[in-house]
Design an enzyme around this catalytic site. Structure first.
Site, PDB file in Angstrom:
ATOM      1  CG  ASP A 203      22.176  -0.634  53.227  1.00 52.21           C
ATOM      2  OD1 ASP A 203      21.139  -0.121  53.678  1.00 52.21           O
ATOM      3  OD2 ASP A 203      23.313  -0.175  53.459  1.00 52.21           O
ATOM      4  CE1 TYR A 342      23.888   6.078  54.574  1.00 52.40           C
ATOM      5  CE2 TYR A 342      25.581   4.973  55.870  1.00 52.40           C
ATOM      6  CZ  TYR A 342      24.314   4.988  55.307  1.00 52.40           C
ATOM      7  OH  TYR A 342      23.489   3.906  55.471  1.00 52.40           O
ATOM      8  CG  HIS A 394      17.185  -2.694  54.210  1.00 55.47           C
ATOM      9  ND1 HIS A 394      17.155  -2.038  52.992  1.00 55.47           N
ATOM     10  CD2 HIS A 394      18.398  -2.413  54.750  1.00 55.47           C
ATOM     11  CE1 HIS A 394      18.281  -1.383  52.817  1.00 55.47           C
ATOM     12  NE2 HIS A 394      19.060  -1.604  53.875  1.00 55.47           N
TER      13      HIS A 394
END
Length: 416
Positions: A203, A342, A394
């Site tokens: 990630d 982000y 993930h």
């Protein structure tokens, strides 16, 4: 206890002045994970019980998002059975430290192996994540002889909290993106006295680890990733735009393309939202169940792996695993400070970036996309390990710690 109310053991925030008589900025300071006051846990349970739930989704699946039944089961367990003290004790049993790097206190777990010649590794978590993701791999990596390995497999393990996450400082100014974090991680490992080390990430950890590789510090021997950036620009752009798969792809490459396209088109709405307007997400800082729902909706396959445990299944993650990660974010009030990463990012997540140092790749079937060997070889000219696993998704270190540990041992064996 929240970062704002800790006293003796808390790291200084980004804007607090240091007394000249205190430790120098480069000092490594012991950190004690605080014991959360019972009244704070009672307030958490009160907020969970006071949740105003929406109407049920109008479809029989998760295509509209996290399902009402799942969230009601999660909330019921969280308010009546979940015990934060269990993970709190596990965290407190580990050696924690903080050190100021580039004006910000960085928290990290540091476990040195008892075996001579252990290879230092820095492992970076992702979103929605925390150091909780990596707790299960610490002992197998640092003490391999007790966990099915040999002394030659030993690692010194460093697990930092990314800026704005968990017990690290919260940036008060812009600029803490993946490149700055990569520089900080290299500095951290050097500050710990390591003149040779490796790095691992999934990630955000994968993005940061690849940025470390691009810096090419002489101390960094190689990296391992379970979410490798392997899509050349034409494939990445086509997937992003919703264009058909280009001609000439193998069956495996086409599957990887189609899975990435689904992620871009339907599976990463949270990424766009946090990338554009992270400060607007007041709801996840104010509502525990709102935070939990947002965290569960990472990607379709991860949601399936998580939701099933609230239906009584036990494969992979447990209900406590899921809530440990959500609760540490709630208690440290880091939902928004973590979301800003982000907004800070200026790079692609899944595209090739020109990494030339040694790279090990583990491809998990329930990752956002499977990584074909052909794409890994093109993306990483110095590919030293590749393996296609039969189980895992993930959050590989969290879900399948035994397999993940074996992958790190095998992936870095040639670099010892």
């Amino acid at each position: 206890m929240t970062m704002q109310t800790r006293t003796q053991t808390r790291p200084l925030s980004n804007n607090e002045p240091r007394n000249a008589k205190e430790l120098p900025d480069t000092a490594i300071r012991p950190f004690k994970v605080p014991t959360v006051p019972e009244e704070e846990l009672m307030e958490l349970r009160r907020r969970i019980n006071a949740t105003r739930f929406p109407d049920r989704e109008t479809v029989p699946d998760a295509t509209q998002g996290v399902q009402l039944a799942t969230m009601q089961k999660l909330a019921r367990y969280w308010a009546t059975q979940y015990d934060w003290r269990n993970i709190e004790a596990r965290l407190q049993a580990l050696p924690h430290f903080v050190t100021e790097i580039d004006g910000l206190d960085i928290h990290f777990i540091h476990v040195r192996s008892k075996h001579a010649g252990a290879l230092p590794v820095i492992v970076t978590h992702g979103w929605p994540g925390s150091v909780v993701e990596q707790l299960k791999i610490i002992e197998p990596l640092s003490d391999p002889t007790t966990h099915g390995g040999s002394a030659s497999d030993a690692f010194d393990v460093v697990i930092p909290s990314m800026p704005g996450y968990d017990y690290s400082g919260k940036p008060t100014v812009a600029g803490w993106g993946p490149v700055r974090i990569a520089h900080a991680w290299v500095e951290l490992m050097k500050r710990l006295g390591y003149d040779r080390f490796v790095a691992q990430g999934g990630d955000w950890g994968a993005v940061i680890t690849e940025q470390m590789a691009l810096l090419k510090p002489k101390e960094l021997l190689g990296i391992h990733t379970n979410m490798p950036g392997v899509f050349p620009d034409d494939l990445n752009n086509a997937a992003f735009s919703g264009a058909p798969a280009p001609a000439g792809l193998s069956v495996e490459e086409k599957l990887a393309f189609e899975r990435l396209q689904f992620v871009y088109q339907k599976g990463i709405g949270y990424g766009y939202q946090m990338g554009l307007r992270p400060q607007t997400l007041y709801g996840i800082a104010d509502s525990p169940v709102g935070l939990a729902a947002y965290f569960l909706d990472h990607d379709a396959r991860s949601y399936e792996l998580i939701a099933r445990v609230f239906d009584g299944q036990s494969e992979g993650l447990t209900r406590d695993d899921v809530l440990d990660n959500i609760t540490i974010t709630w208690l440290t009030n880091t939902a928004i400070s973590g979301a800003r990463l982000y907004w800070e990012n200026k790079f692609g997540y899944f595209n090739t970036k020109g990494v030339t140092i040694p790279v090990a790749v583990s491809s998990y079937p329930d990752e956002l996309y499977p990584t074909p060997r052909s794409m890994a070889e093109k993306a990483f000219p110095n590919l030293i390990h590749y393996n296609q696993l039969h189980k895992g998704g993930h959050f590989a270190a969290w879900e399948q710690p035994k397999v993940f540990t074996e992958e790190l041992r095998a992936g870095f064996r040639s670099l010892r």
